[in-house]
Design a protein around this motif. Structure first.
Motif, PDB file in Angstrom:
ATOM      1  N   LEU A   1       0.838  -1.199   0.000  1.00 47.77           N
ATOM      2  CA  LEU A   1       0.000   0.000   0.000  1.00 47.77           C
ATOM      3  C   LEU A   1       0.869   1.243   0.000  1.00 47.77           C
ATOM      4  O   LEU A   1       0.600   2.203  -0.701  1.00 47.77           O
ATOM      5  CB  LEU A   1      -0.909  -0.007   1.226  1.00 47.77           C
ATOM      6  CG  LEU A   1      -2.024  -1.040   1.143  1.00 47.77           C
ATOM      7  CD1 LEU A   1      -2.787  -1.106   2.450  1.00 47.77           C
ATOM      8  CD2 LEU A   1      -2.961  -0.695  -0.011  1.00 47.77           C
ATOM      9  N   SER A   2       1.931   1.174   0.796  1.00 46.53           N
ATOM     10  CA  SER A   2       2.754   2.365   0.877  1.00 46.53           C
ATOM     11  C   SER A   2       3.463   2.627  -0.434  1.00 46.53           C
ATOM     12  O   SER A   2       3.681   3.757  -0.829  1.00 46.53           O
ATOM     13  CB  SER A   2       3.749   2.233   2.017  1.00 46.53           C
ATOM     14  OG  SER A   2       4.986   1.817   1.510  1.00 46.53           O
TER      15      SER A   2
ATOM     16  N   LEU B   1       1.109   4.343  -2.466  1.00 42.39           N
ATOM     17  CA  LEU B   1       0.998   5.720  -2.006  1.00 42.39           C
ATOM     18  C   LEU B   1       2.124   6.558  -2.568  1.00 42.39           C
ATOM     19  O   LEU B   1       1.941   7.654  -3.078  1.00 42.39           O
ATOM     20  CB  LEU B   1       1.035   5.721  -0.474  1.00 42.39           C
ATOM     21  CG  LEU B   1       1.023   7.068   0.197  1.00 42.39           C
ATOM     22  CD1 LEU B   1      -0.324   7.716  -0.033  1.00 42.39           C
ATOM     23  CD2 LEU B   1       1.272   6.896   1.685  1.00 42.39           C
TER      24      LEU B   1
ATOM     25  N   ALA C   1      -2.033   9.006  -4.847  1.00 38.28           N
ATOM     26  CA  ALA C   1      -2.764   9.718  -3.814  1.00 38.28           C
ATOM     27  C   ALA C   1      -2.391  11.178  -3.750  1.00 38.28           C
ATOM     28  O   ALA C   1      -3.204  12.006  -3.383  1.00 38.28           O
ATOM     29  CB  ALA C   1      -2.506   9.047  -2.479  1.00 38.28           C
TER      30      ALA C   1
ATOM     31  N   ILE D   1      -4.627  13.645  -5.330  1.00 43.77           N
ATOM     32  CA  ILE D   1      -5.948  13.899  -4.771  1.00 43.77           C
ATOM     33  C   ILE D   1      -5.849  15.023  -3.758  1.00 43.77           C
ATOM     34  O   ILE D   1      -5.012  14.991  -2.870  1.00 43.77           O
ATOM     35  CB  ILE D   1      -6.494  12.635  -4.083  1.00 43.77           C
ATOM     36  CG1 ILE D   1      -6.546  11.516  -5.109  1.00 43.77           C
ATOM     37  CG2 ILE D   1      -7.840  12.892  -3.465  1.00 43.77           C
ATOM     38  CD1 ILE D   1      -6.836  10.179  -4.483  1.00 43.77           C
TER      39      ILE D   1
ATOM     40  N   LEU E   1      -3.203   3.459   7.990  1.00 46.35           N
ATOM     41  CA  LEU E   1      -4.230   3.610   6.960  1.00 46.35           C
ATOM     42  C   LEU E   1      -5.134   4.793   7.272  1.00 46.35           C
ATOM     43  O   LEU E   1      -5.562   5.523   6.387  1.00 46.35           O
ATOM     44  CB  LEU E   1      -5.076   2.340   6.864  1.00 46.35           C
ATOM     45  CG  LEU E   1      -4.396   1.156   6.178  1.00 46.35           C
ATOM     46  CD1 LEU E   1      -5.321  -0.035   6.194  1.00 46.35           C
ATOM     47  CD2 LEU E   1      -4.040   1.524   4.761  1.00 46.35           C
TER      48      LEU E   1
ATOM     49  N   ASN F   1      -3.506   7.994   6.157  1.00 44.76           N
ATOM     50  CA  ASN F   1      -3.654   8.219   4.718  1.00 44.76           C
ATOM     51  C   ASN F   1      -5.092   8.619   4.365  1.00 44.76           C
ATOM     52  O   ASN F   1      -5.331   9.549   3.609  1.00 44.76           O
ATOM     53  CB  ASN F   1      -3.256   6.961   3.954  1.00 44.76           C
ATOM     54  CG  ASN F   1      -3.459   7.118   2.460  1.00 44.76           C
ATOM     55  OD1 ASN F   1      -2.972   8.080   1.885  1.00 44.76           O
ATOM     56  ND2 ASN F   1      -4.214   6.214   1.863  1.00 44.76           N
TER      57      ASN F   1
ATOM     58  N   TYR G   1      -6.250  11.937   2.453  1.00 41.12           N
ATOM     59  CA  TYR G   1      -6.520  11.906   1.018  1.00 41.12           C
ATOM     60  C   TYR G   1      -7.939  11.565   0.624  1.00 41.12           C
ATOM     61  O   TYR G   1      -8.269  11.590  -0.542  1.00 41.12           O
ATOM     62  CB  TYR G   1      -5.543  10.937   0.338  1.00 41.12           C
ATOM     63  CG  TYR G   1      -4.119  11.381   0.518  1.00 41.12           C
ATOM     64  CD1 TYR G   1      -3.677  12.568  -0.058  1.00 41.12           C
ATOM     65  CD2 TYR G   1      -3.231  10.648   1.285  1.00 41.12           C
ATOM     66  CE1 TYR G   1      -2.384  13.002   0.124  1.00 41.12           C
ATOM     67  CE2 TYR G   1      -1.927  11.068   1.466  1.00 41.12           C
ATOM     68  CZ  TYR G   1      -1.505  12.255   0.890  1.00 41.12           C
ATOM     69  OH  TYR G   1      -0.243  12.694   1.059  1.00 41.12           O
ATOM     70  N   ASP G   2      -8.771  11.200   1.560  1.00 42.52           N
ATOM     71  CA  ASP G   2     -10.122  10.891   1.132  1.00 42.52           C
ATOM     72  C   ASP G   2     -10.770  12.146   0.579  1.00 42.52           C
ATOM     73  O   ASP G   2     -10.795  13.178   1.246  1.00 42.52           O
ATOM     74  CB  ASP G   2     -10.971  10.362   2.288  1.00 42.52           C
ATOM     75  CG  ASP G   2     -12.304   9.879   1.775  1.00 42.52           C
ATOM     76  OD1 ASP G   2     -12.437   8.673   1.546  1.00 42.52           O
ATOM     77  OD2 ASP G   2     -13.209  10.726   1.566  1.00 42.52           O
TER      78      ASP G   2
HETATM   79  C1  LIG Z   1      -4.731   6.610   0.516  1.00 39.51           C
HETATM   80  O1  LIG Z   1      -6.008   7.171   0.292  1.00 39.51           O
HETATM   81  C2  LIG Z   1      -6.354   7.335  -1.058  1.00 39.51           C
HETATM   82  C3  LIG Z   1      -7.670   8.060  -1.129  1.00 39.51           C
HETATM   83  O2  LIG Z   1      -8.584   7.533  -0.264  1.00 39.51           O
HETATM   84  C4  LIG Z   1      -6.429   5.966  -1.719  1.00 39.51           C
HETATM   85  O3  LIG Z   1      -6.729   6.119  -3.061  1.00 39.51           O
HETATM   86  C5  LIG Z   1      -5.098   5.296  -1.545  1.00 39.51           C
HETATM   87  O4  LIG Z   1      -5.155   3.988  -2.049  1.00 39.51           O
HETATM   88  C6  LIG Z   1      -4.705   5.230  -0.075  1.00 39.51           C
HETATM   89  N1  LIG Z   1      -3.383   4.706   0.079  1.00 39.51           N
HETATM   90  C7  LIG Z   1      -3.123   3.826   1.016  1.00 39.51           C
HETATM   91  C8  LIG Z   1      -1.706   3.464   1.209  1.00 39.51           C
HETATM   92  O5  LIG Z   1      -4.021   3.333   1.674  1.00 39.51           O
END
Ligand SMILES: *[C@@H]1O[C@H](CO)[C@@H](O)[C@H](O)[C@H]1NC(C)=O
Ligand SMILES: *[C@@H]1O[C@H](CO)[C@@H](O)[C@H](O)[C@H]1NC(C)=O
Ligand SMILES: *[C@@H]1O[C@H](CO)[C@@H](O)[C@H](O)[C@H]1NC(C)=O
Length: 970
Positions: A9-10, A13, A18, A21, A696, A699, A703-704
């Motif tokens: 995930l990172s 990121l 992200a 956004i 999480l 993040n 970024y939401d």
């Molecule tokens: C961070 O949040 C964004 C927007 O919600 C999402 O698209 C992205 O996948 C997220 N990244 C992680 C590492 O969760």
């Protein structure tokens, strides 16, 4: 979530997806609900730099409120990124300087509020770009003059408010506004103008309202036609303005002129001026007796036949007789007699020659008694106000001669006696205010004649019982306000007759039950029921809902039941309330929320549970399952430990969630993501841990694209307040992938190669050891559980590790040994290993009779202290159980403490002990005393108490508290 997933995930990121956004949360601003990024409030932030406040706002902003900050300057280009701004509030700051290009790019700006600042000078070009400005307020600044041409491009300006400044030069002002062809209102009250001389310039012909009150005008000194377009002119409180000032000035077109508290003699003035005499406000012009009034009236009558409104307020009139107004032209609409010194109205006989008057205002006089008015000539008044008098008693038929009244205001008096026939004959009455009086009884005859009454306000009286048939004739009443009385019960037919009632306020009374049988009368019409702050309490479940037939009920308030709260919220309580839109349950000491209690509230939009419950509450899965229409939920300060999808996941329409002041350390993102409409999230004052568990969340909050997290960038890490939650270091969560693979592969290989060998060789040995271990373990486990179950410690000691020495050397021997065998709970000794620290603390606080906080400077900074104090003070404030004992190891200044609000609140509430250090005159004796007091404190059961204590006389420090029974013990 495994580390591996984290890592991927990172990586995602970091690849930057992200980063494109745009974040939805703001440093110092809160987006208005439902405004789609157009409205923002950035008020009460401590910042003194405008760009710090608004830098991160999107260009879509149209309304911006930056009131109540500490701005001193607005530098160039401050709003350059907000080209769509229409309304801007900068009032109540400390503005001194506004740079020339401060408002550059604000071509759309309509309204600019700069009031309540310290502006003494304006740059001539500062408003240059504001072509669309229609409203400008500069009230309460220190402007001495306006620079030439200041409004040269603000041709749309309609309202200009410059009251409360130091302006002296009227002709300069006229020059600045003379070209403003849309200007309608100009307010210059509270300045230092001495005359209206205006050189050659003139006011724009559009200007209709000119306020010049509270200046130092001694003359007008303007041209004859200078005021010819003005409709409203306020010259009040120009104490030195004489009658002669008006000579030769054309006032023919004025609709309203205020002359209160000037030196103008009105009779003389009317004699000489061309003004329409019926347009002058005679309030505060010294017409205190009959002869002055008669003189005025005679003159008026010579000039006009009828007069619409007559203003005679603030004239110190003590008495009005049949003669007082007889010589006046007929008053057709309203008479204002407010703020005089009338003691009685003698049935309005002074209106004998003005019987068609519609509105009579006698507020703020000295009326004390309303007599019976039978056999008096009828007056056709429709609105009558006797508010703000000293009326004690209202006789029978007190309004008999005014049967056309629709609105009667008797509120804010001292009415203790309202004769049962006082309101006799008022068959047209629609609105009656009797609130804020001293009424104790209502009789069934009181409202007998008021069949058209729609609104009845009886708030803040001393009514204790509603007798049968009190409101029987009020078939049209829609609003009944009985709040703030002492009602203990309502007789079985007490509410009969109220067949149209829609809003019923019973808050602030002493009702102990919700009696469903009362409500049958208006079961199809009632929409609002306010039962806040009564004494409703349940100790057992009930069979059915007391509201069951209120099919249209949409607002229900049950918060703050005194003094214990509702305690139990019966599961059936809200059965059948399908129309309910909003529900308040705050501050009720509830023990539990049953998972089906809200099941029928399918129409609910707003639910407030702020501080509803006792201590740490476990919200059970499904408790909100049917609230499909809920848009706003407040669950502040409920001690929620877990935010989970099972509890909150069904709220698919939820837009706004306020859950600040709870104790969860982590918030799972999937639970938040199950709220598809979430738009506003308040998670301030939650001990969020800045660890991999929340990576999480970090993040997501950043970024939401749909959710605004209130003041996200100010949220701190619980463990280290110098680190912010939004950017705590997440690198540690991703150990190097290669390393990870290497070690895991090695481990797997090892297992596969070595274990078969060992298995073969050592099978029996293994098996034997395994059983030995298992029986040992289960024995340990059993003992451990048992201990926990009965673990009733006498005291849980909360301290910082740097004070461990004192705890071990002094505290433990003195409390556990030394003749007093208290059972103490110490975290390094008695905490369950491997269990969540928060859980440990919670269970320690709850399985100990007392919590002793050893307070030192280090303790105050320690990560857990606030949580422990918070929990213990939950019990103190919310469960009313005095569990907290504070021991101060070192003197800590008031100033230092002031940042620990909760601690101070606890300190204000109770006594605390100060450890007498070695620098005290007789440390041994003082310390003995200290231990005695502490032992006594531990033994003491529950209730709050303040003790006196002996003092170590060389150092006594008093805290500045409002209540001096609390000492900082020496
Ligand atoms: C961070 O949040 C964004 C927007 O919600 C999402 O698209 C992205 O996948 C997220 N990244 C992680 C590492 O969760
Ligand atoms: C701006 O803030 C002030 C101060 O709190 C408030 O009174 C006012 O209603 C706000 N105005 C708007 C448009 O939100
Ligand atoms: C301007 O600010 C003042 C002071 O806060 C306030 O009283 C007034 O209502 C505001 N007016 C407008 C239109 O924003």
């Amino acid at each position: 979530m495994s580390c591996l997933t984290h890592q991927f995930l990172s990586v995602a990121l970091m690849l930057g997806a992200a980063q494109l956004i745009r974040s939805y949360s703001y440093n110092n601003c809160i987006a208005d609900a439902y405004s789609k990024g157009e409205g923002f409030k950035c008020i009460n932030r401590k910042a003194n730099n405008i760009s710090d406040i608004i830098r991160d706002l999107p260009p879509s902003v149209t309304n911006l409120n930056v009131s109540l900050n500490q701005l001193r300057a607005i530098p160039d280009d401050s709003f350059i990124h907000l080209p769509n701004l229409q309304n801007l509030r900068l009032d109540q700051n400390h503005l001194i300087n506004i740079s020339q290009k401060a408002f550059l790019n604000l071509h759309q700006l309509r309204s600019l509020n700069l009031s309540f600042n310290n502006i003494s000078q304006l740059d001539p070009l500062v408003f240059k770009e504001l072509h669309n400005l229609t409203f400008l307020s500069l009230t309460n600044n220190t402007l001495k003059q306006l620079p030439e041409g200041i409004f040269s491009s603000n041709l749309n300006l309609a309202t200009l408010i410059m009251g409360q400044n130091l302006l002296m030069n009227f002709s300069g002002i006229v020059e600045s506004v003379s070209h403003l062809t849309n200007l309608k209102t100009l307010d210059l009250c509270f300045n230092s103008l001495t005359s209206l001389s205006h050189a050659n310039a003139s006011l724009p012909t559009s200007l209709k309202e000119l306020y010049l009150c509270r200046n130092q005008l001694t003359t007008l000194g303007c041209e004859r036609s200078f005021l010819v377009y003005i409709r409203l002119l306020d010259l009040s409180y120009n104490f030195m303005l004489p009658t002669v000032a008006f000579q030769g000035v054309n006032l023919k077109q004025l609709n309203y002129l205020r002359l209160r508290s000037t030196s103008v003699k009105v009779v003389e003035f009317l004699d000489t001026s061309d003004i329409d005499a019926g347009r002058v406000d005679f309030s505060g012009t010294g017409l205190s007796n009959d002869s002055l009034l008669t003189e005025l009236c005679t003159l008026l009558k010579r000039k006009v036949k009828r007069i619409k409104n007559m203003w005679l307020g603030s004239n110190s009139i003590r008495n009005l007789t049949n003669n007082s107004l007889r010589h006046c032209p007929e008053i057709t609409r309203s008479l204002d007699l407010s703020r005089n010194k009338l003691r009685k109205t003698t049935c309005l006989t002074f209106l004998d020659s003005h019987r068609d008057i519609k509105i009579l205002n006698v507020e703020h006089n000295l009326l004390y008694y309303l007599h019976s008015c039978k056999n008096h000539t009828e007056i056709h008044v429709q609105e009558l106000s006797y508010r703000y008098n000293r009326i004690l008693s209202v006789s029978a038929s007190a309004f008999y001669n005014v049967p056309h009244i629709k609105t009667l205001l008797l509120n804010i008096n001292s009415i203790a006696f309202l004769h049962r026939y006082a309101l006799k004959g008022l068959s047209q009455l629609e609105k009656l205010r009797l609130d804020n009086n001293l009424l104790t009884d209502l009789f069934k005859e009181n409202f007998e004649d008021n069949v058209k009454l729609k609104t009845l306000n009886l708030r803040n009286n001393r009514i204790s019982v509603i007798f049968n048939s009190t409101f029987l004739m009020l078939r049209n009443l829609t609003i009944l306000d009985l709040g703030g009385n002492k009602i203990t019960h309502i007789k079985p037919s007490g509410l009969d007759g109220l067949i149209s009632l829609s809003k019923l306020y019973l808050d602030g009374n002493n009702l102990q039950h919700v009696d469903s049988s009362l409500y049958h009368v208006f079961q199809d019409t009632l929409t609002t029921l306010d039962l806040q702050s009564n004494q409703i309490r349940f100790l057992t479940e009930t069979k059915e809902s007391p509201f069951k037939n209120l099919s249209r009920l949409s607002d229900l308030k049950l918060d703050r039941q005194r003094p214990y709260g509702m305690t139990i919220l019966p599961r059936t309580f809200f059965r059948g309330l399908h129309s309910l839109r909003s529900l308040y349950l705050t501050y009720n000491n509830l023990y539990d929320l049953s998972p089906d209690v809200f099941d029928d509230l399918t129409g609910l939009r707003f639910l407030n549970l702020d501080s509803c419950c006792v201590g740490v509450i476990k919200l059970r899965p499904g408790v909100f399952k049917n609230l499909r229409n809920l848009t706003e939920l407040v669950v502040e300060n409920m001690g929620i430990q877990n935010f989970s999808k099972q509890v909150f996941g069904n709220l698919t329409r939820l837009r706004r969630l306020q859950m600040n002041r709870n104790v969860m350390q982590r918030i799972p993102v999937d639970a938040l993501q199950s709220l598809p409409n979430l738009n506003y999230l308040d998670i301030r004052n939650i001990p969020l841990s800045c660890t991999c568990k929340n990576i999480l969340l970090q993040n997501w909050t950043r970024y939401d694209p749909n959710v605004q997290v209130v003041y996200l960038y100010n949220l701190l890490c619980q463990s280290d307040p110098s680190i912010k939650f939004y950017n705590f270091d997440t690198k540690v969560c991703f150990i190097d992938l290669g390393e990870y693979m290497f070690f895991s592969t090695a481990a797997v290989l090892f297992l596969f190669t070595v274990s078969p060998l060992l298995y073969v060789k050592l099978y029996w040995k293994f098996k034997y050891s395994y059983y030995v271990f298992r029986s040992w373990f289960s024995e340990q486990w059993r003992r451990f559980r048992e201990e926990e179950e009965n673990c009733k410690y006498d005291a849980f000691i909360s301290y910082n590790s740097s004070d461990e020495q004192w705890v071990m050397d002094q505290l433990v021997p003195n409390l556990e040994g030394n003749g007093s065998s208290f059972k103490l709970c110490l975290h390094h000794r008695d905490f369950e290993l491997g269990r969540d620290i928060v859980d440990n603390i919670v269970s320690a606080v709850y399985s100990s009779r007392k919590t002793i906080c050893v307070v030192s400077r280090n303790f105050l900074q320690s990560e857990w202290c606030s949580l422990e104090i918070q929990l213990a003070s939950y019990r103190l404030f919310d469960e009313h159980r005095d569990v907290l004992l504070l021991v101060f190891l070192e003197p800590i200044s008031e100033r230092k403490l002031s940042s620990y609000h909760r601690m101070r609140k606890v300190m204000l509430k109770k006594t605390y002990l100060q450890w007498p250090g070695s620098d005290c005159t007789d440390p041994t004796q003082a310390q003995d005393l200290f231990w005695n007091q502490l032992r006594r404190g531990i033994r003491m059961e529950s209730r709050l108490e303040t003790e006196d204590s002996t003092k170590c006389d060389d150092k006594t420090e008093h805290l500045e508290t409002s209540d001096d029974k609390y000492y900082l013990l020496p």
